[in-house]
Design a protein around this motif. Sequence first.
Motif, PDB file in Angstrom:
ATOM      1  N   PHE A  58       0.833  -1.204   0.000  1.00  0.00           N
ATOM      2  CA  PHE A  58       0.000   0.000   0.000  1.00  0.00           C
ATOM      3  C   PHE A  58       0.869   1.256   0.000  1.00  0.00           C
ATOM      4  O   PHE A  58       0.618   2.196  -0.771  1.00  0.00           O
ATOM      5  CB  PHE A  58      -0.920  -0.016   1.218  1.00  0.00           C
ATOM      6  N   THR A  59       1.899   1.285   0.837  1.00  0.00           N
ATOM      7  CA  THR A  59       2.768   2.465   0.885  1.00  0.00           C
ATOM      8  C   THR A  59       3.596   2.605  -0.395  1.00  0.00           C
ATOM      9  O   THR A  59       3.910   3.722  -0.812  1.00  0.00           O
ATOM     10  CB  THR A  59       3.702   2.403   2.106  1.00  0.00           C
ATOM     11  N   ILE A  60       3.950   1.471  -1.030  1.00  0.00           N
ATOM     12  CA  ILE A  60       4.609   1.549  -2.338  1.00  0.00           C
ATOM     13  C   ILE A  60       3.673   2.227  -3.338  1.00  0.00           C
ATOM     14  O   ILE A  60       4.069   3.095  -4.118  1.00  0.00           O
ATOM     15  CB  ILE A  60       5.016   0.156  -2.835  1.00  0.00           C
ATOM     16  N   GLY A  61       2.397   1.819  -3.322  1.00  0.00           N
ATOM     17  CA  GLY A  61       1.414   2.416  -4.215  1.00  0.00           C
ATOM     18  C   GLY A  61       1.265   3.911  -3.997  1.00  0.00           C
ATOM     19  O   GLY A  61       1.083   4.678  -4.955  1.00  0.00           O
ATOM     20  N   LEU A  62       1.347   4.353  -2.736  1.00  0.00           N
ATOM     21  CA  LEU A  62       1.235   5.782  -2.432  1.00  0.00           C
ATOM     22  C   LEU A  62       2.347   6.584  -3.114  1.00  0.00           C
ATOM     23  O   LEU A  62       2.148   7.748  -3.475  1.00  0.00           O
ATOM     24  CB  LEU A  62       1.297   6.010  -0.923  1.00  0.00           C
ATOM     25  N   LYS A  63       3.510   5.958  -3.278  1.00  0.00           N
ATOM     26  CA  LYS A  63       4.661   6.666  -3.847  1.00  0.00           C
ATOM     27  C   LYS A  63       4.868   6.353  -5.326  1.00  0.00           C
ATOM     28  O   LYS A  63       5.757   6.930  -5.959  1.00  0.00           O
ATOM     29  CB  LYS A  63       5.926   6.281  -3.069  1.00  0.00           C
ATOM     30  N   ILE A 148      10.983  -2.486 -11.154  1.00  0.00           N
ATOM     31  CA  ILE A 148      11.230  -3.873 -11.564  1.00  0.00           C
ATOM     32  C   ILE A 148      10.486  -4.841 -10.656  1.00  0.00           C
ATOM     33  O   ILE A 148       9.871  -5.817 -11.117  1.00  0.00           O
ATOM     34  CB  ILE A 148      12.741  -4.160 -11.550  1.00  0.00           C
ATOM     35  N   LEU A 149      10.507  -4.583  -9.351  1.00  0.00           N
ATOM     36  CA  LEU A 149       9.837  -5.470  -8.397  1.00  0.00           C
ATOM     37  C   LEU A 149       8.327  -5.491  -8.626  1.00  0.00           C
ATOM     38  O   LEU A 149       7.683  -6.536  -8.479  1.00  0.00           O
ATOM     39  CB  LEU A 149      10.154  -5.027  -6.971  1.00  0.00           C
ATOM     40  N   ILE A 150       7.749  -4.356  -8.970  1.00  0.00           N
ATOM     41  CA  ILE A 150       6.306  -4.314  -9.230  1.00  0.00           C
ATOM     42  C   ILE A 150       5.971  -5.100 -10.495  1.00  0.00           C
ATOM     43  O   ILE A 150       4.967  -5.831 -10.546  1.00  0.00           O
ATOM     44  CB  ILE A 150       5.827  -2.858  -9.327  1.00  0.00           C
ATOM     45  N   ILE A 151       6.814  -4.984 -11.526  1.00  0.00           N
ATOM     46  CA  ILE A 151       6.612  -5.796 -12.735  1.00  0.00           C
ATOM     47  C   ILE A 151       6.678  -7.279 -12.379  1.00  0.00           C
ATOM     48  O   ILE A 151       5.854  -8.092 -12.842  1.00  0.00           O
ATOM     49  CB  ILE A 151       7.664  -5.449 -13.804  1.00  0.00           C
ATOM     50  N   GLY A 217     -11.453 -12.824  -6.635  1.00  0.00           N
ATOM     51  CA  GLY A 217     -10.525 -13.820  -7.154  1.00  0.00           C
ATOM     52  C   GLY A 217      -9.147 -13.289  -7.465  1.00  0.00           C
ATOM     53  O   GLY A 217      -8.350 -13.968  -8.110  1.00  0.00           O
ATOM     54  N   MET A 218      -8.837 -12.086  -7.002  1.00  0.00           N
ATOM     55  CA  MET A 218      -7.515 -11.495  -7.230  1.00  0.00           C
ATOM     56  C   MET A 218      -6.698 -11.568  -5.948  1.00  0.00           C
ATOM     57  O   MET A 218      -7.217 -11.837  -4.867  1.00  0.00           O
ATOM     58  CB  MET A 218      -7.666 -10.030  -7.670  1.00  0.00           C
ATOM     59  N   LYS A 219      -5.392 -11.302  -6.038  1.00  0.00           N
ATOM     60  CA  LYS A 219      -4.510 -11.320  -4.880  1.00  0.00           C
ATOM     61  C   LYS A 219      -4.746 -10.081  -4.018  1.00  0.00           C
ATOM     62  O   LYS A 219      -4.898  -8.974  -4.538  1.00  0.00           O
ATOM     63  CB  LYS A 219      -3.047 -11.369  -5.311  1.00  0.00           C
ATOM     64  N   ASP A 220      -4.763 -10.269  -2.687  1.00  0.00           N
ATOM     65  CA  ASP A 220      -4.998  -9.154  -1.790  1.00  0.00           C
ATOM     66  C   ASP A 220      -3.876  -8.120  -1.866  1.00  0.00           C
ATOM     67  O   ASP A 220      -4.120  -6.911  -1.740  1.00  0.00           O
ATOM     68  CB  ASP A 220      -5.179  -9.639  -0.349  1.00  0.00           C
ATOM     69  N   GLY A 221      -2.635  -8.578  -2.098  1.00  0.00           N
ATOM     70  CA  GLY A 221      -1.521  -7.648  -2.215  1.00  0.00           C
ATOM     71  C   GLY A 221      -1.683  -6.706  -3.391  1.00  0.00           C
ATOM     72  O   GLY A 221      -1.342  -5.518  -3.303  1.00  0.00           O
ATOM     73  N   LEU A 222      -2.212  -7.221  -4.494  1.00  0.00           N
ATOM     74  CA  LEU A 222      -2.463  -6.376  -5.652  1.00  0.00           C
ATOM     75  C   LEU A 222      -3.506  -5.321  -5.320  1.00  0.00           C
ATOM     76  O   LEU A 222      -3.405  -4.162  -5.750  1.00  0.00           O
ATOM     77  CB  LEU A 222      -2.919  -7.227  -6.838  1.00  0.00           C
ATOM     78  N   VAL A 226      -3.032  -1.306  -5.608  1.00  0.00           N
ATOM     79  CA  VAL A 226      -3.914  -0.486  -6.447  1.00  0.00           C
ATOM     80  C   VAL A 226      -4.538   0.645  -5.644  1.00  0.00           C
ATOM     81  O   VAL A 226      -4.592   1.806  -6.101  1.00  0.00           O
ATOM     82  CB  VAL A 226      -5.007  -1.371  -7.092  1.00  0.00           C
ATOM     83  N   PHE A 227      -5.014   0.360  -4.436  1.00  0.00           N
ATOM     84  CA  PHE A 227      -5.618   1.417  -3.625  1.00  0.00           C
ATOM     85  C   PHE A 227      -4.570   2.454  -3.203  1.00  0.00           C
ATOM     86  O   PHE A 227      -4.888   3.638  -3.049  1.00  0.00           O
ATOM     87  CB  PHE A 227      -6.315   0.822  -2.402  1.00  0.00           C
ATOM     88  N   GLY A 228      -3.326   2.010  -3.023  1.00  0.00           N
ATOM     89  CA  GLY A 228      -2.266   2.970  -2.754  1.00  0.00           C
ATOM     90  C   GLY A 228      -2.040   3.897  -3.933  1.00  0.00           C
ATOM     91  O   GLY A 228      -1.865   5.113  -3.767  1.00  0.00           O
ATOM     92  N   VAL A 229      -2.071   3.326  -5.151  1.00  0.00           N
ATOM     93  CA  VAL A 229      -1.912   4.137  -6.363  1.00  0.00           C
ATOM     94  C   VAL A 229      -3.049   5.143  -6.482  1.00  0.00           C
ATOM     95  O   VAL A 229      -2.838   6.299  -6.876  1.00  0.00           O
ATOM     96  CB  VAL A 229      -1.848   3.233  -7.607  1.00  0.00           C
ATOM     97  N   LEU A 230      -4.271   4.731  -6.129  1.00  0.00           N
ATOM     98  CA  LEU A 230      -5.421   5.640  -6.209  1.00  0.00           C
ATOM     99  C   LEU A 230      -5.244   6.867  -5.321  1.00  0.00           C
ATOM    100  O   LEU A 230      -5.694   7.966  -5.669  1.00  0.00           O
ATOM    101  CB  LEU A 230      -6.705   4.901  -5.808  1.00  0.00           C
ATOM    102  N   LEU A 231      -4.596   6.671  -4.179  1.00  0.00           N
ATOM    103  CA  LEU A 231      -4.399   7.778  -3.239  1.00  0.00           C
ATOM    104  C   LEU A 231      -3.083   8.507  -3.462  1.00  0.00           C
ATOM    105  O   LEU A 231      -2.828   9.526  -2.810  1.00  0.00           O
ATOM    106  CB  LEU A 231      -4.448   7.250  -1.796  1.00  0.00           C
TER     107      LEU A 231
END
Length: 538
Positions: A58-63, A148-151, A217-222, A226-231
């Motif tokens: 989530f914090t990765i998504g925020l940044k 790279i890690l996100i890919i 049916g998706m991974k909780d980490g994803l 995604v919600f981090g990216v939204l914010l």
Amino acid sequence: MEPLWLLVALALGLLAKQVYLPPMVGFLLAGFVLHALGASDTAVLQRMADAGVLLLLFTIGLKLRLRNLLVPEIWGSASVHMLLTVLFVSAFILLAGVVGLGWFGRLEWQSAALVAFALSFSSTVFAVKILEERGEMKTRHGHVSIGILIIQDIIAVVFLALATGKMPGVWAFALLLLPLLRPLLNKIMEHAGHGELLVLFGLVVAIGGGELFTLTGMKDGLGALVFGVLLGGQPKSSELARSLLRFKDLFLLGFFLQIGIATLPGVSELLIAAFLAVVILPLKSLLWFLVLTRFRLRARTSFLSSMELANYSEFGLIVAATAISAGWLEQPWLVIIALALTFSFVIAAFANAYAHELYARFESRLYRFQSKTRLPVDIPPDLGGAEILIAGMGRVGSGAYETMRDVFGDKVIGIDANQEAIRWHQERGHHAILGDAEDLDFWQSVDIKNLRLVMLAMPAFKDMYQAVKLLKHVGYQGLIAAVTRFEDDRRALEKAGVDATFNFYEEAGAGFAEHVRQQLAADGRCLVEQNKPVKTDA
């Protein structure tokens, strides 16, 4: 979680810190010690570890900025490295099987490819912890590693969906409407204030977003990502990330303990895991360096990123567990990969603790692999004849820049490794450029003959200490000033060649008082100074 577990983790975490290693190494060792004492994995530890990984993503998504993933040096290098790793490592495993090395001899080529695929992943948890502890999340090599890690994480999610035969449900298409929630989420975040409500908001969104994706049916980490990216990209995004930092670190303690506690190796498994960590891991790191330099990244960026990616991943464990469930691998391989993961963390922690020093030592040799054609973002900057340079344009550095510019005008320039920070300053007409004071290439490529003063306002003592060493190395003769937080840091910097230091904690109060006095005086609201009465003759 038992109190003894926390005590052992604290003791070994402190021990690791005393030998200049990240505390996570101590936590990993604590897991093995607890396993030897008879501890076993619990539901509480599992939930704690899961929450830590969710908050991390989530914090990765925020940044995260999605445009950073769409450049070839990110998605291209991740794809090419994974393909080459699977080819080379599976061939190596089959060759080892031919000569009769342990469990290698029991693998068909399909199983060898699965093991190689699991070993091709690098740990997001480890890399982020290393970057955060060094204050390098927003550097060029930090962006490359995280991208790279996100890919890799996306590739892992696709593999798990295909391997389990559990494709996302129909409701997963409704997740495409999530961007419509962004205004509402941002409004709630703004009204949450700056205290415990903001922290609670972050926990609800991270964990709730993960649960929402799980239901479809998706991974909780994803979902957390995604919600981090939204914010992300909002004024309070950075504050939210900082507010969740300690919760994330505490919950990740469960992740590291879990690895050691859950492992029950035999002698053969131990030897094979050591082989994977001591022989295969350096080859994996070398391959990262070669691939990244072929994508025209600078030698320093490629080297530091390859060091951060030189480990095995928790996703590798998940891939192996899925393959075992499908009958493609034997059960002992889960233990082997878990051990190899642990060993890789210990080795990589040692290596990353001295990554900058290692590059400085072997810079001339590594530089030979650098492409002659640079990417636009890596073109050497121009100081424009500046006489005062401020390294680190965070809150302290920005304040120093404003003050010095008021006095010296355009002779002042600021540098920072954070592209977003530099873009923010440039939009406001500030003389600021992208640059990393810890990068020898930077100091060698810019003209420093006009510089009279370098002010170091970087987030970590080690960063400033390294910058001082590099300045001396390139022959800088001017003055150096630095911000410090602790007395021992001040002494070390002055011994290294710093001419003036400012203790942020001790002198901030005096600076605050002087600023208020000057502001009130400028507004015509001077305070009457209480002077001692002057004695007069009777």
